[in-house]
Enzyme design. Structure first.
Site, short mmCIF file in Angstrom:
data_model
loop_
_atom_site.label_atom_id
_atom_site.label_comp_id
_atom_site.label_asym_id
_atom_site.label_seq_id
_atom_site.Cartn_x
_atom_site.Cartn_y
_atom_site.Cartn_z
N ARG A 68 0.83 -1.22 0.00
CA ARG A 68 0.00 0.00 0.00
C ARG A 68 0.86 1.27 0.00
NH1 ARG A 68 -5.62 -0.82 1.76
NH2 ARG A 68 -6.14 -2.78 0.79
N ARG A 116 -3.39 6.47 1.47
CA ARG A 116 -3.88 7.59 2.27
C ARG A 116 -2.86 8.26 3.18
NH1 ARG A 116 -9.09 4.62 4.53
NH2 ARG A 116 -7.62 2.92 4.24
N ARG A 157 -7.15 11.89 -4.78
CA ARG A 157 -8.34 11.10 -4.48
C ARG A 157 -9.57 12.02 -4.41
NH1 ARG A 157 -12.30 8.88 -2.42
NH2 ARG A 157 -12.33 7.29 -0.79
N ASP A 162 -7.07 -2.28 -7.29
CA ASP A 162 -7.60 -2.98 -6.12
C ASP A 162 -7.91 -4.42 -6.51
OD1 ASP A 162 -8.54 -2.07 -3.25
OD2 ASP A 162 -9.88 -3.65 -3.91
N TYR A 192 -15.42 -11.38 0.11
CA TYR A 192 -16.10 -10.09 -0.06
C TYR A 192 -17.40 -10.25 -0.86
CZ TYR A 192 -11.99 -7.66 1.73
OH TYR A 192 -10.98 -7.21 2.54
O1 1CP Z 1 -0.06 -1.24 -2.55
C1 1CP Z 1 -0.40 -0.33 -3.34
O2 1CP Z 1 0.08 0.81 -3.29
C2 1CP Z 1 -1.34 -0.68 -4.48
C3 1CP Z 1 -2.70 -0.49 -4.27
C4 1CP Z 1 -3.62 -1.47 -3.55
C5 1CP Z 1 -3.55 -2.85 -3.35
C6 1CP Z 1 -2.39 -3.79 -3.64
C7 1CP Z 1 -4.86 -1.04 -3.06
C8 1CP Z 1 -5.34 0.36 -3.08
N1 1CP Z 1 -5.55 -2.15 -2.64
C9 1CP Z 1 -4.78 -3.27 -2.78
C10 1CP Z 1 -5.12 -4.66 -2.47
C11 1CP Z 1 -6.29 -4.95 -1.60
N2 1CP Z 1 -7.51 -4.34 -1.59
C12 1CP Z 1 -6.34 -6.03 -0.67
C13 1CP Z 1 -5.24 -7.03 -0.47
C14 1CP Z 1 -4.10 -6.53 0.34
C15 1CP Z 1 -4.41 -6.17 1.78
O3 1CP Z 1 -4.83 -7.07 2.54
O4 1CP Z 1 -4.23 -5.00 2.12
C16 1CP Z 1 -7.61 -6.01 -0.07
C17 1CP Z 1 -8.14 -6.95 0.99
C18 1CP Z 1 -8.35 -4.95 -0.66
C19 1CP Z 1 -9.76 -4.58 -0.38
C20 1CP Z 1 -9.86 -3.18 0.05
N3 1CP Z 1 -9.79 -2.12 -0.81
C21 1CP Z 1 -9.92 -2.67 1.36
C22 1CP Z 1 -9.91 -3.51 2.65
C23 1CP Z 1 -11.26 -3.71 3.17
C24 1CP Z 1 -11.25 -4.56 4.43
O5 1CP Z 1 -11.85 -5.65 4.41
O6 1CP Z 1 -10.63 -4.16 5.43
C25 1CP Z 1 -9.94 -1.27 1.28
C26 1CP Z 1 -10.05 -0.29 2.39
C27 1CP Z 1 -9.83 -0.95 -0.10
C28 1CP Z 1 -9.76 0.41 -0.70
C29 1CP Z 1 -8.38 0.80 -1.08
N4 1CP Z 1 -7.59 0.09 -1.96
C30 1CP Z 1 -6.40 0.75 -2.15
C31 1CP Z 1 -6.44 1.95 -1.35
C32 1CP Z 1 -5.37 2.98 -1.30
C33 1CP Z 1 -7.68 1.97 -0.68
C34 1CP Z 1 -8.19 3.06 0.24
C35 1CP Z 1 -9.26 3.81 -0.49
C36 1CP Z 1 -9.37 5.27 -0.21
O7 1CP Z 1 -8.68 6.06 -0.85
O8 1CP Z 1 -10.21 5.62 0.61
#
Ligand code: 1CP
Length: 355
Positions: free
Chosen positions: A27, A31, A40, A77, A154
């Site tokens: 990540r 944020r 964003r 994502d 999910y």
């Molecule tokens: O790493 C990076 O910089 C690349 C971007 C990336 C990746 C690899 C994002 C951006 N998401 C992911 C993978 C992802 N997404 C996973 C697997 C890795 C992990 O466990 O962290 C999962 C489970 C998700 C699902 C997801 N998308 C969540 C988690 C929900 C939960 O169950 O807790 C969330 C909050 C997101 C949104 C998201 N994806 C990425 C970002 C930066 C965000 C935040 C969104 C925002 O700007 O508000």
């Protein structure tokens, strides 16, 4: 394909010699960076940001402008696949992802389309092209997808969850239906990751965030096996080079030996697992990626340096380690602390163990 000027990540994932341990951060675009929050806001919703190749490219490169990282990871994502399958993905502020049309009935599984990446997921492939044009071989670009089990969590729950009780109920009440859903996700993910490879990513990673909630036998059957089936169908061997594949199961520490035989080149590990023990378990089969506790970045610089050096001492410069956090960086971390971490990893001089 532009030759890589910095190929440390690829070499380390393939357990080849490197001049120093590569580092990237799960990540790393997100944020905690003010420039991410600004873009964003400009984009509107998270999915508008993800689906706009120009903006997705800009976000991918943001952490590389600040830090001397050894890899870029595509800004996207794991939920793009269920989104392309028509489940109606929304990101609600403070609540995370929500599907307006989750899987509820047998028919929902039967009717799920397998997305054609060049159609419904074209925005991802376009973003990869733009990013590689900008990177010009500076560092490798990592493509990724979710594991079928994690995506199914999910899709069946309809959102994130603490215990994913709906899909765990499905596993016992309707196991054949769960298998059918996983089979569709395997097919969709193979097409998606192969399209990312064809579009030019240099490495791929499969995120299995929720495999660790399964009982040991169920992990092997419902989480690892689908990932294995995917890996077997990926075009990882290009003419002149290998596209390394990494799998990461959060809370997967007890499964490392089985994971090491999955066909993956490297395993991502979380911070609840000892890197030294993991290294011992996997031997020379795979590389390891991880696994600093993301909370270390809340500490002061001295604490960060010490924790990172202790981790680096496990491999002490020997091949097969990619430095990373054990999970995604927290959104309220001070970006200056990330600079301290990257600098510590870069300036580490390993003394290889004699035996
Ligand atoms: O790493 C990076 O910089 C690349 C971007 C990336 C990746 C690899 C994002 C951006 N998401 C992911 C993978 C992802 N997404 C996973 C697997 C890795 C992990 O466990 O962290 C999962 C489970 C998700 C699902 C997801 N998308 C969540 C988690 C929900 C939960 O169950 O807790 C969330 C909050 C997101 C949104 C998201 N994806 C990425 C970002 C930066 C965000 C935040 C969104 C925002 O700007 O508000």
């Amino acid at each position: 394909m532009t030759p890589l000027k910095n190929d440390r990540l690829i070499r380390a994932l393939l357990r080849q010699e490197v001049d120093r341990t590569p580092i990237w951060i799960m990540r790393q675009a997100g944020r905690y960076l003010p420039e991410y929050r600004a873009l964003r806001q400009k984009a509107g919703t998270f999915m508008e940001l993800v689906q706009n190749p120009t903006l997705a490219c800009e976000v991918t490169l943001q952490p590389l402008a600040r830090y001397d990282l050894d890899a870029a990871i595509l800004f996207s994502d794991i939920l793009t696949i269920p989104h392309a399958m028509g489940l109606g993905l929304e990101f609600v502020a403070g609540e995370g992802p929500i599907f307006t049309k989750p899987i509820r009935h047998e028919q929902d599984v039967q009717n799920l389309p397998i997305p054609d990446p060049s159609e419904e997921l074209n925005y991802v492939l376009d973003a990869i092209g733009l990013i590689q044009n900008e990177l010009k071989g500076r560092v490798p670009l990592i493509g990724f997808g979710g594991s079928p089990w994690t995506l199914a969590c999910y899709m069946v729950e309809g959102s994130g969850s603490k215990d994913f009780s709906k899909i765990r109920a499905m596993r016992y009440a309707r196991p054949a239906l769960l298998e059918a859903l996983l089979d569709k996700l395997i097919e969709a993910t193979v097409a998606y990751l192969n399209a990312q490879i064809a579009a030019g990513v240099n490495a791929v990673m499969i995120f299995d965030t929720w495999g660790g909630i399964l009982s040991p036998n169920d992990y092997l059957h419902f989480s690892l096996k689908p990932m294995q089936k995917i890996i077997a169908q990926l075009n990882l061997n290009q003419n002149d080079r290998r596209i390394p594949c990494t799998i990461f199961t959060k809370n997967g520490g007890q499964h490392l030996s089985a994971m090491a035989s999955s066909g993956a080149d490297a395993l991502g590990i979380d911070w609840m697992t000892s890197l030294a023990e993991a290294k011992h378990k996997v031997g020379d089969k795979v590389a390891l990626q991880g696994n600093l506790d993301p909370a270390v970045l809340y500490g002061n610089p001295g604490t960060i340096v010490q924790a990172a050096q202790e981790m680096l001492d496990v491999y002490a410069g020997a091949p097969g380690h990619v430095f990373n956090l054990g999970h995604g960086i927290y959104p309220d971390v001070d970006p200056e602390h990330v600079a301290v971490l990257v600098e510590t990893v870069h300036s580490y001089v390993g003394t290889r163990p004699i035996i």
